[in-house]
Every structure is written in C-alpha cells, then in structure tokens.
Design a protein around this motif. Structure first.
Motif, PDB file in Angstrom:
ATOM      1  N   TYR A   1       0.845  -1.210   0.000  1.00  0.00           N
ATOM      2  CA  TYR A   1       0.000   0.000   0.000  1.00  0.00           C
ATOM      3  C   TYR A   1       0.879   1.258   0.000  1.00  0.00           C
TER       4      TYR A   1
ATOM      5  N   ASN B   1      -7.202   1.093  -3.979  1.00  0.00           N
ATOM      6  CA  ASN B   1      -8.533   0.895  -3.391  1.00  0.00           C
ATOM      7  C   ASN B   1      -8.729  -0.556  -2.949  1.00  0.00           C
TER       8      ASN B   1
ATOM      9  N   GLN C   1      -6.695  -1.090   0.193  1.00  0.00           N
ATOM     10  CA  GLN C   1      -7.320  -0.430   1.338  1.00  0.00           C
ATOM     11  C   GLN C   1      -8.473  -1.273   1.874  1.00  0.00           C
ATOM     12  N   SER C   2      -9.252  -1.842   0.960  1.00  0.00           N
ATOM     13  CA  SER C   2     -10.371  -2.699   1.368  1.00  0.00           C
ATOM     14  C   SER C   2      -9.864  -3.921   2.143  1.00  0.00           C
TER      15      SER C   2
ATOM     16  N   ASP D   1      -8.648  -2.857   5.576  1.00  0.00           N
ATOM     17  CA  ASP D   1      -9.775  -2.594   6.477  1.00  0.00           C
ATOM     18  C   ASP D   1     -10.368  -3.896   6.999  1.00  0.00           C
ATOM     19  N   THR D   2     -10.515  -4.882   6.101  1.00  0.00           N
ATOM     20  CA  THR D   2     -11.124  -6.165   6.463  1.00  0.00           C
ATOM     21  C   THR D   2     -10.293  -6.899   7.505  1.00  0.00           C
TER      22      THR D   2
ATOM     23  N   ASP E   1      -8.038  -5.529   9.507  1.00  0.00           N
ATOM     24  CA  ASP E   1      -7.616  -4.623  10.585  1.00  0.00           C
ATOM     25  C   ASP E   1      -6.088  -4.544  10.660  1.00  0.00           C
TER      26      ASP E   1
ATOM     27  N   TRP F   1      -4.187  -2.088   9.764  1.00  0.00           N
ATOM     28  CA  TRP F   1      -3.645  -0.774  10.094  1.00  0.00           C
ATOM     29  C   TRP F   1      -3.077  -0.745  11.519  1.00  0.00           C
ATOM     30  N   SER F   2      -3.718  -1.493  12.417  1.00  0.00           N
ATOM     31  CA  SER F   2      -3.311  -1.434  13.834  1.00  0.00           C
ATOM     32  C   SER F   2      -2.525  -2.675  14.253  1.00  0.00           C
TER      33      SER F   2
END
Length: 641
Positions: free
Chosen positions: A101, A125, A128-129, A132-133, A135, A137-138
């Motif tokens: 990404y 995109n 990113q999806s 998000d699915t 998780d 990012w964290s």
C-alpha cells in the motif's frame, strides 16, 4: 455450517493406511481433541487441516476466507529475534499488504494522470479494502495487546527464553492472527503446571475453532468439547470430554468384540460345511458359497485393534528399608539457593512425584537424594544395595546411530527380564516394534517411539529404584495407562518428575513440591491432593497473619485482652456466610451433576453445539467454585473455633 470438512479422506505411507475413507468436520467454537496411537497419523491429519499437505484422495471443503494457524510441537525461531518481532511474524501477510500500500501510494503521487495512474488507484482501493477487512492498520497494537494477554516481554530475545516461554511466543504468534481455526500439536510440551493451567484458561476463552493433539488427559478433560480418535485409519467422534470418551469407548469395544466373535463362529461353521463329503457338496447352494466367500473377505479386511505394549520391569534385589535420609540439606549455585534446609526420608516402596516450575531445582533435589550431588550444608545418608535405573527426558542416553536391538542388548540377541530369557526381537515386539525394525537405527524413530525404546531399555535392566524424568512425553494414552499400572504394582522405589497431572494422581504416594526460594515440602497423595493441601495451608497462613497483629497490639489489661480475643471471632456477616455455605456447596454439586448427565448423553452437541460448549466450560468452572467454597468454609470454621 461447518468451518472445515473432510469426506472420504485417504492417506497412506507405504502399505500402512493412516486414513482409510475417513470423515471429519469442525464447527465454529468447537474444541476438538485428537487422540490415537503413536504413528497413527494424528500429525498428518493436523497438517491436512492446516493445508500444509494433501490427502491421497477425498474431498476437502472449507469456508471462504477461512484463516487457519498451525502451531507445531517444536516451533522454530531465529534466536536473535526479539519477542515482539517473533510474534509480529504471524502478521506477515498483513504487513506485506501495508508495505505494498505504501509503495503504491508513493508511485501514485509520482505518476501523472492516465491509464497507469488509474491502474495504481484501482490497486490502492483494493489494498485499502483488504487492510480494512483484516484490521491490518493497527498491527502493532494487536501485537502489543497479545503480548500483554500472554504475559511476554516484547523486548526480550527469543533465544534467551526457556522452552516453556518459547511455547508461549509460538502461541502468541498464532493468536495475534485472530484465526478462525487454531491447530495445536502437543501444546503442553515444555510447560510446567502453571503454564498448562494458564493455557487451559486461555483456550477455553478463545472464540476460534480449536483442533489439537495431546496425551494430557487432564488437559483434554478441561479443554475439549469433543474427542476424535484416529483408530486403524478411521476417525471416530465422541461428544464431551475425555472422561465421557473413556466410558463410550469401553462400551463400543465390547460391542465390537461380541460382533467379531459371532462373525468368526459363523465363518468357522461355514468352513466346516463347505468341506463336508461328496453327498453334501451335491446339495450345497450357490448363494451359500457366495456368502462364505464374502465372509472370508470381510475377515481378511477386518483391521483388529492394535496390540498393547507389554510392560514388565526387571526387579532387582531389594534395597535397604531406607533409600535416602536428608537432614537440613542446603544446595546453592552462586548466590541462588536451590534447596534450603530440606529434610525428608525416602523409604523402600515410596513413589514420590517432584512438583515445581521449570528451573526450580527438581533435578538438583533428585541428585541430592541419590547421592550424586554433595550438599553445601546438611547431611544425606544413602541406603544400602541401591540399583538405580534412569529415564532421561532429553533421551540423551540413546545413540541415534545404533540399531534398536543393540540399544536394548548390546552384543547379544537375548535379554533377561525377571529371570526369564527373551529374544531381543520378541522383547521389542512387546513394545510394539515389528521384528524388521530391530536393525533400524534409532534416528529413524519418532519422538513417541524413542520414548517407548527408552522404556524398553529401562525395564530390561534389574533395578530397585526407578528415576523417571518426564516419562510421559510423547507417549500415547494406552501406553500411559499401562505404565501407570506397572509403576503402581512395582515393589521398588519410584522418583518421578512429570507435568502430567493425571499420571501423578495415579502413581504418586506423595509429592515433594517447591514452595519458592529454595523451600521444598512433602505432601501425602498425588497432584490433586497437593493442590487441596496447599490451598488449605495458604488459607491458614493468611488467617495466622491476620491474627498476629492483634496479639501484638493487645495490652496486658484483661478486659482489653478479652476484646482483642473477640476481634478474631466471626463477625455477623461472616457468621451468615458460614451458615449459607453448605447450601451453596450442595447447589453447586447438584448443578455439576445435572450438567455432567447432559454432557454424558452427548445429544446436546448435536442439538446445540454452542450450548454444549457453554455447559462444558461451566462444568469446569464449578470445580474451581467448589474448591473455593470448601476452603472458605474450612477457614471460617477454623476461625470460629
């Protein structure tokens, strides 16, 4: 809908069928314990579910986007890696997505509008999806949270950790993924009692479907909601925990025995009939002959239950009545005191279990008892005529290049057990080693088979003191139960280090337990008895600690003294609590009995798997509540007196 299903699976190594048209499914939230003989194919099945290997034949169905994580018996790490990085390695896919990404974002910023720009935007995109699915990012927060949950220091170096702590790192690496299915191969290996208890509570609280291999019967009772047995290529399912399985398995084997006896009797009668004289053969029916051929084929295909290990220990001459006497023994290593003023007497016939966390000094205490170490202070008196045989958990006694036969009886084809000579091939057969394997090297054996070979070597030598250091590791459950029977009937002395709670309960007549800071104490009974007695001792110690300040504060005035005396009696609230406890204990016992009947029946898992899981957890929780209630009742009763 099942998370995972195998239908008609077949898997063979050489001529041995490990899976023979086997079926298996795993539901969400289920905790399935897989049991079976060493070499039956349990680890192979686990690897099939983990998608690390494929069956030779059969249909495998899994839910879309199913996340499965496999933790092997002996996890491998880069010893220089930090614990944080080792755990974060479980999120390698999520981190790869993040890296891509970032790369796409940089490329997009430098690419002018056009066809390439649109392609990069579409890819961004999509990424990113996915991020998000999952998780992703964290991911750092997830790693830190998992480390805190499991009690690990993220900055520690993996290579500096004990085997038990490395096992925790492997579990953390699996759990940080938040898998749908968690696969564990012998998860209790290298864990001490506290570690096993911690793992039980952790797994019971997990939402993931759990499929695990273990020979720890107490662990199976606490964690499993269903037992699956791999037996002669078939997968047999038993709702409930291990205790429920034992009852149903005994019933099933008895039915199988009766049916086989009937079939064999009928076959024998038909064989007599077919061999009758000429007159009878003229009238025999074609249908009856066809049935006889079918019966012969069925008899040939029947895979009888595997034989059991035949254990018989070579009894040496009797030792003296006293095996060892320790008086105020102290042993230090540098500034650390491993044994502090310990006194005990080991008598002939004692079966003593040693309990303590890894590194507490169990092996040191054993060596002091046997006279292999000299204490720094105190006195050790060793008994007469001791013949000691050792079982080493690290299997260091085995020469990997030697054959099985030479390991048992170097330079001879015969072994003598209790005055009876046996050919080494026959003796190895007692331990389930085929004759053709007698000349195979030790290095060709699995972990469980090496333990069996060590037992064979141990029992081939006359001894009156057996020292067993983790003998239960990698042994299958039938062999464990036979070893328990043998040690229970053994006339000599047994000194036993084991983390198998059921094994200690069934063998030990007393345990010597670490109390911390080099203090050791002997308790009568096995592991469960030690737990109960230790709980009572701690309760009494707390009660005494509360009384001491009151005694010190009481002045010589008799009236004040009487008031101080009254302060250690029961308060109104405590009196009410004491009166209500018997009713509370009875209610818990009744609830547990009702749940036990529901689980024993097994139908609850077919009707409502989630309710079955809840009831299994509640059944185990009642054990803890009962113990606390009983200990509280005893403490209040003692205080009232």
């Amino acid at each position: 809908m099942s998370l995972y299903t195998i239908t008609g699976a077949q898997l063979a190594f050489g001529h041995v069928a490990l899976l023979d048209h086997a079926d298996f499914s795993l539901e969400a939230g289920e905790r399935v314990g897989l049991i079976g003989r060493n070499g039956a194919g349990k680890s192979s099945l686990l690897k099939i579910v983990a998608d690390l290997t494929k069956p030779d034949d059969g249909l495998v169905t899994r839910q879309q986007s199913l996340t499965t994580v496999y933790v092997p018996q002996e996890p491998e790490f880069d010893s220089d890696m930090s614990v944080f990085d080792a755990v974060a390695a479980g999120l390698v896919d999520a981190r790869a997505l993040l890296d891509e990404y970032d790369a796409v974002a940089h490329a997009l910023a430098e690419t002018p509008e056009g066809e390439q720009h649109d392609a990069l935007l579409a890819r961004m995109n999509t990424l990113q999806s996915s991020l998000d699915t999952t998780d992703a990012w964290s991911w750092r927060t997830r790693v830190s949270t998992t480390l805190a949950q499991i009690g690990l220091d993220g900055e520690a170096r993996v290579g500096a950790l004990s085997g038990g702590m490395q096992k925790r790192v492997a579990l953390a690496r699996a759990l940080v993924v938040q898998p749908d299915i968690l696969l564990l191969d012998e998860p209790t290996n290298h864990l001490d009692f506290d570690g096993i208890r911690w793992l039980e509570e952790l797994l019971v609280s997990q939402r993931a479907g759990l499929f695990f291999i273990t020979h720890d019967r107490a662990f199976l009772d606490r964690v499993a909601t269903r037992i699956v047995e791999l037996d002669r290529g078939r997968l047999l399912s038993y709702p409930g925990n291990f205790s429920a399985y034992q009852t149903r398995k005994a019933q099933q084997l008895e039915v199988e025995r009766i049916e086989n006896e009937k079939a064999d009797k009928l076959l024998a009668q038909e064989e007599v009939w077919i061999r009758k004289g000429v007159e009878a053969r003229r009238t025999r029916s074609v249908g009856r002959i066809a049935r006889l051929v079918q019966m012969r084929n069925e008899r040939a295909e029947r895979r009888n239950a595997l034989g059991n290990v035949k254990l018989d220990v070579g009894q040496g001459e009797k030792s003296g009545k006293i095996v060892a006497e320790l008086t105020d023994v102290t042993k230090r290593y540098g500034s650390r005191t491993v044994v502090d003023r310990f006194s005990a007497t080991v008598m002939r016939g004692d079966k003593i279990g040693f309990i303590g966390p890894n590194g507490a000094g169990k092996t040191t205490l054993l060596k002091l008892i046997l006279g292999e170490l000299t204490p720094d202070e105190g006195k050790v008196r060793i008994g007469t005529n001791l013949q000691v045989a050792y079982f080493d958990q690290m299997r260091a006694q085995l020469d990997l290049e030697k054959s099985l036969g030479d390991t048992i009886s170097p330079g001879s084809e015969w072994v003598e057990v209790n005055g009876t000579k046996k050919h080494v091939m026959s003796y190895l057969g007692d331990f389930l080693f085929a004759p053709e394997r007698a000349r195979s090297p030790v290095k060709s054996l699995s972990g469980g088979e090496r333990n069996r070979l060590l037992l064979a070597r141990l029992f081939a030598r006359p001894a009156n003191v057996l020292v067993l250091d983790e003998p239960t590791n990698d042994l299958d459950i039938p062999t464990l139960e036979l070893l328990e029977e043998l040690l229970t009937d053994y006339d000599g002395t047994v000194l036993l280090v084991s983390h198998d709670r059921a094994f200690l309960d069934n063998v030990a007549t007393s345990v010597i337990a670490s109390e911390g800071e080099g203090r050791w104490r002997e308790y009568v009974g096995g592991f469960t008895d030690w737990q109960v007695q230790r709980g009572r001792s701690q309760q009494l110690a707390q009660s005494d600690a509360q009384k001491e300040p009151l005694k010190d504060a009481a002045p010589k005035d008799s009236a004040t003294g009487r008031n101080a005396q009254r302060t250690v009696k029961l308060s109104f609230k405590e009196q009410r609590e004491l009166e209500s406890l018997p009713q509370q204990i009875a209610a818990l016992e009744a609830e547990q009995k009702t749940i036990g009947e529901q689980l024993e029946d097994g139908s609850i898992f077919a009707k409502d798997a989630q309710e079955g899981t809840r009831l299994t957890g509640r059944y185990a929780a009642i054990d803890d509540e009962l113990l606390m209630a009983l200990e509280r009742w005893e403490a209040l009763e003692a205080k009232r007196k």
